[in-house]
Design a protein around this motif. Structure first.
Motif, PDB file in Angstrom:
ATOM      1  N   VAL A  51       0.768  -1.169   0.033  1.00  0.00           N
ATOM      2  CA  VAL A  51      -0.008  -0.075  -0.057  1.00  0.00           C
ATOM      3  C   VAL A  51       0.830   1.159   0.017  1.00  0.00           C
ATOM      4  N   VAL A  52       0.538   2.305  -0.614  1.00  0.00           N
ATOM      5  CA  VAL A  52       1.164   3.465  -0.693  1.00  0.00           C
ATOM      6  C   VAL A  52       0.252   4.560  -0.213  1.00  0.00           C
ATOM      7  N   ILE A  53       0.662   5.423   0.952  1.00  0.00           N
ATOM      8  CA  ILE A  53      -0.466   6.342   1.599  1.00  0.00           C
ATOM      9  C   ILE A  53       0.100   7.803   1.028  1.00  0.00           C
ATOM     10  N   THR A  54      -0.755   8.453   0.491  1.00  0.00           N
ATOM     11  CA  THR A  54      -0.135   9.860   0.065  1.00  0.00           C
ATOM     12  C   THR A  54      -1.201  10.765   0.471  1.00  0.00           C
ATOM     13  N   ALA A  55      -0.853  12.091  -0.247  1.00  0.00           N
ATOM     14  CA  ALA A  55      -1.958  13.206  -0.204  1.00  0.00           C
ATOM     15  C   ALA A  55      -2.160  13.766  -1.564  1.00  0.00           C
ATOM     16  N   ASP A  56      -3.177  14.402  -1.665  1.00  0.00           N
ATOM     17  CA  ASP A  56      -3.444  15.050  -3.259  1.00  0.00           C
ATOM     18  C   ASP A  56      -2.109  15.945  -3.522  1.00  0.00           C
ATOM     19  N   GLU A  57      -1.785  16.736  -2.387  1.00  0.00           N
ATOM     20  CA  GLU A  57      -0.758  17.469  -2.559  1.00  0.00           C
ATOM     21  C   GLU A  57      -0.033  17.942  -1.316  1.00  0.00           C
ATOM     22  N   GLY A  58       1.072  18.617  -1.315  1.00  0.00           N
ATOM     23  CA  GLY A  58       1.722  19.013   0.085  1.00  0.00           C
ATOM     24  C   GLY A  58       1.534  20.587   0.004  1.00  0.00           C
ATOM     25  N   ARG A  59       2.018  21.298   0.906  1.00  0.00           N
ATOM     26  CA  ARG A  59       2.120  22.484   1.005  1.00  0.00           C
ATOM     27  C   ARG A  59       3.476  23.018   1.474  1.00  0.00           C
ATOM     28  N   ARG A  60       4.184  23.806   1.174  1.00  0.00           N
ATOM     29  CA  ARG A  60       5.491  24.553   1.603  1.00  0.00           C
ATOM     30  C   ARG A  60       5.768  25.650   1.270  1.00  0.00           C
ATOM     31  N   ALA A  61       5.690  26.606   2.120  1.00  0.00           N
ATOM     32  CA  ALA A  61       6.049  28.039   1.847  1.00  0.00           C
ATOM     33  C   ALA A  61       4.824  28.556   0.975  1.00  0.00           C
ATOM     34  N   GLY A  62       3.551  28.181   0.989  1.00  0.00           N
ATOM     35  CA  GLY A  62       2.524  28.729   0.117  1.00  0.00           C
ATOM     36  C   GLY A  62       2.539  28.034  -1.285  1.00  0.00           C
ATOM     37  N   LYS A  63       3.334  27.304  -1.515  1.00  0.00           N
ATOM     38  CA  LYS A  63       3.354  26.467  -2.995  1.00  0.00           C
ATOM     39  C   LYS A  63       2.859  25.099  -2.378  1.00  0.00           C
ATOM     40  N   HIS A  64       2.179  24.442  -3.790  1.00  0.00           N
ATOM     41  CA  HIS A  64       1.658  23.031  -3.560  1.00  0.00           C
ATOM     42  C   HIS A  64       2.888  22.025  -4.278  1.00  0.00           C
ATOM     43  N   ILE A  65       2.939  20.797  -3.354  1.00  0.00           N
ATOM     44  CA  ILE A  65       3.876  19.912  -3.995  1.00  0.00           C
ATOM     45  C   ILE A  65       3.083  18.689  -4.486  1.00  0.00           C
ATOM     46  N   PRO A  66       3.040  18.361  -5.883  1.00  0.00           N
ATOM     47  CA  PRO A  66       2.464  17.395  -6.569  1.00  0.00           C
ATOM     48  C   PRO A  66       2.638  15.973  -5.884  1.00  0.00           C
ATOM     49  N   LEU A  67       2.218  15.657  -4.632  1.00  0.00           N
ATOM     50  CA  LEU A  67       2.612  14.262  -4.233  1.00  0.00           C
ATOM     51  C   LEU A  67       1.907  13.044  -4.937  1.00  0.00           C
ATOM     52  N   LYS A  68       0.668  13.313  -5.469  1.00  0.00           N
ATOM     53  CA  LYS A  68      -0.273  12.292  -6.000  1.00  0.00           C
ATOM     54  C   LYS A  68       0.346  11.929  -7.350  1.00  0.00           C
ATOM     55  N   VAL A  69       0.757  13.309  -7.968  1.00  0.00           N
ATOM     56  CA  VAL A  69       1.337  13.134  -9.341  1.00  0.00           C
ATOM     57  C   VAL A  69       2.636  12.167  -9.265  1.00  0.00           C
ATOM     58  N   ASN A  70       3.557  12.469  -8.443  1.00  0.00           N
ATOM     59  CA  ASN A  70       4.747  11.794  -8.111  1.00  0.00           C
ATOM     60  C   ASN A  70       4.465  10.417  -7.939  1.00  0.00           C
ATOM     61  N   VAL A  71       3.373  10.039  -7.142  1.00  0.00           N
ATOM     62  CA  VAL A  71       3.267   8.625  -6.816  1.00  0.00           C
ATOM     63  C   VAL A  71       2.910   7.846  -8.100  1.00  0.00           C
ATOM     64  N   ASP A  72       1.902   8.610  -8.846  1.00  0.00           N
ATOM     65  CA  ASP A  72       1.403   8.138 -10.127  1.00  0.00           C
ATOM     66  C   ASP A  72       2.851   7.766 -11.069  1.00  0.00           C
ATOM     67  N   ALA A  73       3.375   8.633 -11.159  1.00  0.00           N
ATOM     68  CA  ALA A  73       4.761   8.498 -12.175  1.00  0.00           C
ATOM     69  C   ALA A  73       5.644   7.174 -11.523  1.00  0.00           C
ATOM     70  N   ALA A  74       5.836   7.421 -10.055  1.00  0.00           N
ATOM     71  CA  ALA A  74       6.641   6.391  -9.417  1.00  0.00           C
ATOM     72  C   ALA A  74       5.929   4.876  -9.665  1.00  0.00           C
ATOM     73  N   LEU A  75       4.716   4.688  -9.949  1.00  0.00           N
ATOM     74  CA  LEU A  75       4.194   3.341 -10.030  1.00  0.00           C
ATOM     75  C   LEU A  75       4.161   3.053 -11.360  1.00  0.00           C
ATOM     76  N   GLU A  76       4.684   3.889 -12.378  1.00  0.00           N
ATOM     77  CA  GLU A  76       4.866   3.632 -13.830  1.00  0.00           C
ATOM     78  C   GLU A  76       6.136   2.872 -13.841  1.00  0.00           C
ATOM     79  N   ARG A  77       6.859   3.038 -12.977  1.00  0.00           N
ATOM     80  CA  ARG A  77       8.356   2.370 -13.013  1.00  0.00           C
ATOM     81  C   ARG A  77       8.459   0.938 -12.947  1.00  0.00           C
ATOM     82  N   PRO A  78       9.177   0.178 -13.524  1.00  0.00           N
ATOM     83  CA  PRO A  78       9.406  -1.428 -13.312  1.00  0.00           C
ATOM     84  C   PRO A  78       9.653  -1.788 -11.953  1.00  0.00           C
ATOM     85  N   GLY A  79       8.841  -2.864 -11.542  1.00  0.00           N
ATOM     86  CA  GLY A  79       9.160  -3.668 -10.154  1.00  0.00           C
ATOM     87  C   GLY A  79       8.127  -3.051  -9.145  1.00  0.00           C
TER      88      GLY A  79
END
Length: 646
Positions: A180-208
């Motif tokens: 299981v992977v537990i993530t959030a839609d986005e993170g917040r850092r100094a008013g900016k949004h960090i694309p956590l779910k987008v990063n998970v989607d990209a990670a899960l396209e990698r082999p293995g």
């Protein structure tokens, strides 16, 4: 002679331990470790109390580390259930969001209910004892809930820092085979949004990465994200209707609580595996003693849960001790440079534990942003992550703590689980820049390059000669690498990878890494990781990376890059390569300097002489030492002439 700050008598009068207590307990802890740790182990609630306290061999031929091995317990029950009777309505977690308007308080009773509900959620998704769960979340209460819910079931969590790239995340999922992977839609850092779910989607396209069956998404910012059915599920919908009753699963003391990946001196990050019983004994005890914990303290460690400090001293140590712990999503300089001190006033923080990097960055802004706030609630300051330079220590003591708050400068590592060398504030006089004396049960030694133990005043490599309950047990799935990394250089001892010196008072001063690992803002990065990322770029033939002095981060990243034939260096390409490393590893690995190198200094056997590159990066071209053994000594002149730090 460095300056000595004696123990504050009024602090000592009310503290848990004085100097004679330290001397007596330390002597007992090293002469009778089984008796000592057997007694300290009683601070936990055991489902089955242990009778075997210590079974350890540092012999590379039979290397094993076991503490309390026949005992059974549950970490979540120790952090939550046992607090309910007396501390049910006490605040367990104060959450302070990136936006100063966003904060909330969660009591032990409320936290217990949330953890039980989420443990039931994981159970319904088929998570059982021993399964691995990856957590890729911002610094929000759900991160602590997820960790404690895994512990409740005996599942092994692997928290990945939210600043890591999809590739870094994928590598950790592949190695741990997370279900299981537990993530959030986005993170917040100094008013900016960090694309956590987008990063998970990209990670899960990698082999293995096909071990992952479910991705649980916390709706944090409300940002639009792609949800892939049936894999992706929202946290809040899964939690609906779950019972707030979930019996804790008894686990053996040596059952893994978590795996946390840390940089090694060779490429692939290694999964540091920590135990349940010994780890919880050690971190709860160090947290109580080093921070002189009291029932009414408001304790704030600014670390992210993606690092070991967040595991041991934001979540598990404080909650096991029934303390109130602050979780901070933001950064020290947003919305302005007073943020830390505003949060201290807002929540009446009494104990503050942060990194030298943050102290140095705030010191640069002067005293005014600090003095705008009262900070009257503070009684103790701490430092973690890297050695603190004496100037920053003095500023922290004088400006932030107004010369009334002792400083605990703590040395420890991901692998040690908890604090190893540190002052105890009511017992040990401090010197700016020194971690001072070993904690109970910790037996340090300094050796020269040949491995000869040095007595008295000395400088060399720092070893620990005997085990302690919080010690790493293995590298996940690779016990041989564990033996080779920590126990082969000086057989019979744990090698820290750090250098140290010991002064005339027996105080320890950490001098920094002695292997190919750099410490950027208190976070370890293997130079090999950064080199691999650079070489993966089609225009790069070869790269060598070293640490260099950086006035804020402690160490910066200095990269020497040899381009493939036909390519020439330009400012545009330099920017492209720096952005490439950020994408491959994450912002933490951004090179500060990138120098074009027509050739690298190599021995005749082809080994890059990093010692020479380090001296050039430190702007010490007159200290290169003997370069006659190089295959082509002439490359050095070009590197010295073109160096970026002069």
């Amino acid at each position: 002679m460095s300056k000595l700050y004696p123990v504050n008598p009024s602090f000592a009068a009310a503290s848990r331990l004085r100097r004679d207590d330290y001397t007596r307990l330390y002597a007992e802890s090293v002469s009778d470790p089984e008796g000592f740790w057997g007694r300290i182990g009683q601070r936990l609630d055991w489902i089955k109390p242990p009778t075997k306290i210590k079974d350890v061999s540092f012999d590379p031929k039979d290397l094993h580390i076991r503490w309390y091995e026949d005992g059974e317990l549950n970490v979540s029950a120790n952090c939550l259930d046992r607090q309910l009777e007396k501390r049910g309505d006490k605040v367990a977690i104060i959450f302070e969001g990136d936006d100063p308007k966003d904060s909330r308080r969660i009591t032990y009773r409320e936290l217990h209910a949330e953890v039980c509900k989420f443990a039931n959620t994981l159970k319904h998704l088929g998570v059982v004892k021993g399964d691995r769960v990856a957590i890729y979340l911002p610094m929000i209460p759900e991160a602590a809930v997820a960790m404690l819910a895994c512990a409740r079931l005996g599942a092994i969590h692997s928290v990945v820092f939210g600043g890591f790239s999809p590739d870094s995340l994928a590598g950790r999922i592949v190695d741990s085979q997370a279900k299981v992977v537990i993530t959030a839609d986005e993170g917040r850092r100094a008013g900016k949004h960090i694309p956590l779910k987008v990063n998970v989607d990209a990670a899960l396209e990698r082999p293995g990465t096909n071990s992952v069956e479910t991705v649980i998404v916390v709706r944090h910012t409300g940002g639009a994200v792609h949800m892939q059915s049936p894999r992706d599920r929202y946290w809040h919908t899964l939690m609906e209707g779950q019972s707030a009753d979930c019996a804790p699963t008894p686990v053996e003391a040596e059952h893994p609580l978590f795996v946390l990946y840390t940089s090694g001196s060779t490429g692939k990050p290694k999964g540091v595996q920590h135990s349940t019983g010994g780890y919880l004994v050690f971190i709860s005890y160090t947290h109580e003693q080093v921070f002189d914990l009291r029932e009414d303290d408001i304790y704030w460690c600014t670390a992210d849960v993606g690092w070991v400090t967040g595991h041991s001293y934001v979540v598990y140590g404080p909650l096991c001790n029934g303390a109130t712990t602050v979780m901070f999503e933001g950064v020290p300089n947003y919305p302005d440079h007073s943020r830390f001190w505003q949060v201290i006033d807002k929540h009446q923080v009494s104990i503050f534990y942060t990194a030298p990097t943050a102290i140095r960055a705030l010191m640069r802004e002067g005293e005014a942003p600090v003095k705008k706030c009262s900070r009257a609630s503070l009684r103790l300051l701490g430092s973690v992550g890297e050695p603190i330079n004496p100037e920053a220590w003095e500023w922290y003591y004088r400006v932030v703590g107004e010369e009334r708050c002792p400083i605990v400068d703590t040395w420890w590592q991901t692998e040690t689980g908890g604090i190893m060398i540190s002052p105890l504030p009511g017992a040990i006089a401090t010197k700016p820049g020194s971690a001072t004396l070993p904690f109970f049960g910790v037996k340090p030694a300094i050796v020269d390059a040949e491995g000869t133990v040095q007595e008295g005043v000395a400088e060399g490599n720092l070893l620990i000669t005997d085990s302690w309950p919080g010690q790493v047990r293995t590298i996940y799935g690779d016990h041989q690498r564990f033996i080779e990394t920590y126990f082969s250089a000086y057989p019979g001892n744990y090698f820290s990878g750090d250098g140290a010196r010991r002064d005339e008072d027996g105080y320890y001063w950490i001098t920094g890494r002695v292997d190919d690992v750099i410490n950027v803002s208190g976070h370890r990065l293997g130079t090999a990781e950064v080199e691999s990322a650079l070489v993966a770029h089609p225009k790069v033939a070869e790269a060598a990376v070293v640490g260099c002095p950086h006035e804020i981060k402690g160490q910066g990243i200095y990269a020497y890059v040899t381009l493939v034939a036909g390519e020439t260096g330009s400012d545009g390409l330099r920017k492209e390569l720096i952005a490439w490393v950020r994408k491959e590893i994450g912002p933490i690995a951004t090179p500060d300097y990138l120098q074009w190198a027509p050739g690298l200094p190599k021995t005749r056997s082809g080994k890059i002489m990093r010692r020479i590159l380090r001296k050039i990066g430190e702007n010490l071209p007159d200290q290169l030492g003997d370069i006659t053994t190089l295959a082509d000594p002439s490359v050095v002149k070009n590197l010295v002439d073109e160096r970026l730090i002069k």
